[in-house]
Design a protein around this motif. Sequence first.
Motif, short mmCIF file in Angstrom:
data_model
loop_
_atom_site.label_atom_id
_atom_site.label_comp_id
_atom_site.label_asym_id
_atom_site.label_seq_id
_atom_site.Cartn_x
_atom_site.Cartn_y
_atom_site.Cartn_z
N PRO A 121 -13.03 -5.54 1.85
CA PRO A 121 -13.77 -6.27 0.81
C PRO A 121 -15.22 -6.46 1.20
O PRO A 121 -15.58 -6.35 2.38
CB PRO A 121 -13.03 -7.61 0.75
N PRO A 122 -16.10 -6.75 0.24
CA PRO A 122 -17.50 -7.02 0.56
C PRO A 122 -17.64 -8.18 1.53
O PRO A 122 -16.84 -9.12 1.51
CB PRO A 122 -18.12 -7.36 -0.81
N THR A 123 -18.64 -8.12 2.38
CA THR A 123 -18.84 -9.16 3.39
C THR A 123 -19.65 -10.34 2.84
O THR A 123 -19.59 -11.43 3.38
CB THR A 123 -19.58 -8.59 4.61
N LYS A 124 -20.40 -10.13 1.76
CA LYS A 124 -21.19 -11.21 1.17
C LYS A 124 -20.28 -12.21 0.49
O LYS A 124 -19.46 -11.83 -0.34
CB LYS A 124 -22.20 -10.62 0.17
N PRO A 125 -20.39 -13.49 0.81
CA PRO A 125 -19.54 -14.50 0.17
C PRO A 125 -19.73 -14.53 -1.34
O PRO A 125 -20.84 -14.30 -1.85
CB PRO A 125 -20.00 -15.81 0.81
N GLN A 126 -18.66 -14.81 -2.05
CA GLN A 126 -18.72 -14.93 -3.51
C GLN A 126 -18.62 -16.42 -3.85
O GLN A 126 -17.54 -16.99 -3.89
CB GLN A 126 -17.58 -14.14 -4.16
N SER A 127 -19.76 -17.04 -4.08
CA SER A 127 -19.80 -18.49 -4.26
C SER A 127 -19.33 -18.91 -5.65
O SER A 127 -18.78 -20.01 -5.81
CB SER A 127 -21.22 -19.01 -4.01
N ASP A 128 -19.56 -18.07 -6.65
CA ASP A 128 -19.17 -18.41 -8.01
C ASP A 128 -17.90 -17.67 -8.41
O ASP A 128 -17.40 -16.81 -7.67
CB ASP A 128 -20.31 -18.09 -8.98
N LEU A 129 -17.38 -17.96 -9.58
CA LEU A 129 -16.08 -17.42 -9.98
C LEU A 129 -16.10 -15.91 -10.13
O LEU A 129 -15.19 -15.21 -9.70
CB LEU A 129 -15.63 -18.07 -11.29
N LEU A 130 -17.14 -15.35 -10.77
CA LEU A 130 -17.21 -13.92 -11.04
C LEU A 130 -18.18 -13.24 -10.08
O LEU A 130 -19.23 -13.79 -9.74
CB LEU A 130 -17.65 -13.67 -12.48
N SER A 131 -17.84 -12.02 -9.68
CA SER A 131 -18.69 -11.25 -8.78
C SER A 131 -19.88 -10.66 -9.53
O SER A 131 -19.91 -10.62 -10.76
CB SER A 131 -17.89 -10.12 -8.14
N ASP A 132 -20.86 -10.17 -8.79
CA ASP A 132 -22.04 -9.55 -9.41
C ASP A 132 -21.66 -8.33 -10.26
O ASP A 132 -22.17 -8.18 -11.38
CB ASP A 132 -23.06 -9.16 -8.34
N PRO A 133 -20.78 -7.42 -9.78
CA PRO A 133 -20.38 -6.30 -10.64
C PRO A 133 -19.70 -6.76 -11.93
O PRO A 133 -19.90 -6.17 -12.99
CB PRO A 133 -19.43 -5.49 -9.76
N ALA A 134 -18.88 -7.81 -11.84
CA ALA A 134 -18.24 -8.32 -13.05
C ALA A 134 -19.27 -8.88 -14.02
O ALA A 134 -19.18 -8.69 -15.23
CB ALA A 134 -17.21 -9.38 -12.68
N GLY B 260 -13.86 -3.43 -2.77
CA GLY B 260 -12.76 -3.99 -2.01
C GLY B 260 -11.47 -4.11 -2.80
O GLY B 260 -10.55 -4.80 -2.36
N LEU B 261 -11.38 -3.45 -3.94
CA LEU B 261 -10.19 -3.54 -4.77
C LEU B 261 -9.21 -2.41 -4.52
O LEU B 261 -8.08 -2.45 -5.00
CB LEU B 261 -10.60 -3.54 -6.26
N ASP B 262 -9.64 -1.39 -3.79
CA ASP B 262 -8.77 -0.26 -3.46
C ASP B 262 -7.92 -0.63 -2.24
O ASP B 262 -8.45 -1.12 -1.24
CB ASP B 262 -9.64 0.95 -3.14
#
Length: 267
Positions: free
Chosen positions: A112-125, A105-107
Motif C-alpha cells: 500500500p502507499p506509504t503516505k498516510p490517508q488522513s481523510d476518508l477518501l484517497s487522492d485517486p478517489a 495498494g489494491l492488488d
Amino acid sequence: RSFWFTRLHQPFARTPRSSGTSSSSNGATDCVAAMMQGTWYTPIPVEFEGDEGSVQGGEFQLARDNFNVTLTLGEATVQGKLNADCTQIQFNNGAKWKKKIMGRGLDPGEEPPTKPQSDLLSDPALDNIIDRLNAKINVWLLNEDQERVMIEAAVKMVNTKLKPALDEFGASWVPVVEALLDETKTGEQKCETVQQAIVDNFRDPLVAWLNGKIDLPMVGEDKEQKLLQHLVDWLVDIIVPLALDGLDRTGASVDPLGPKRHPEDDD
C-alpha cells in the motif's frame, strides 16, 4: 462468484466543450471510453481493445450503452451494469467482474502507499469524483481548468468533513467503511477490521440474545453457550455471503441509489 480483472491506470478522456453546452452525458462516455480497454480477468486475463462503444478481447465482445454493458461470446449474451467509477461490472446473472487497480495498494501482494490517508477518501478517489463533476458542470465564463480548480476545492473540503459526519450518525459500521476506503491499509488489515466488526456487532450480540431466549433441556449453561456459539458461527457464514450476493444480484452493489438519485439538471 466474483471474478477479478486488471487494467493499467489511465486518466479519463476529456472532451472539450464550449461555454453554454450541456455535458450531462459526457461523464459516462469519458469514463467507459477510458476504462473498457485494458486487461480483464474473465477470470483468465484477456486484453480488450477497441473504442468507446465496444471492445474486443479474444472471443469476447463487450459493448456499452452509457453504464449498461452487454457481454457477447458466440451466440450467448449477458447484460450488466458498470458502477460509478467503472471499476466493477455486475452482470444480471449474479457474476461480477472487478478491476485490479494498479499503483494504489489494491492488488493482492502489492504494497500500500506509504503516505498516510488522513481523510476518508484517497487522492485517486477524489480525482475520479472531480473528473466526473467537471464533465457534468458548466460554469458560465469559466474554462475547464478554472472549473476544475473550483470543483477540486469543494470536493476536498467535503472530504475533510466525511469522517466527522460518519461519526455522528454512522455508529458501529464507521470503522468498517473507513478501513475499506483507506488505501494505505493492506487487504489483510481490511479483512481483519471487517471480520472483527462482524464479531462485535453481529455474531457476539446474537449469541448473547439467543442465550437469553433459548433454554435447551438437559444441557448446562456452559454447554448451551458453546452450542449457540457454533450455531451462530454457521449462521453468520451463510447470512453474510447471502446478503452480499443479494446486493450483487439486485444490482445495488454497483447502483446503490438507483431511481432515488437526485435528478440532474439539463444545464
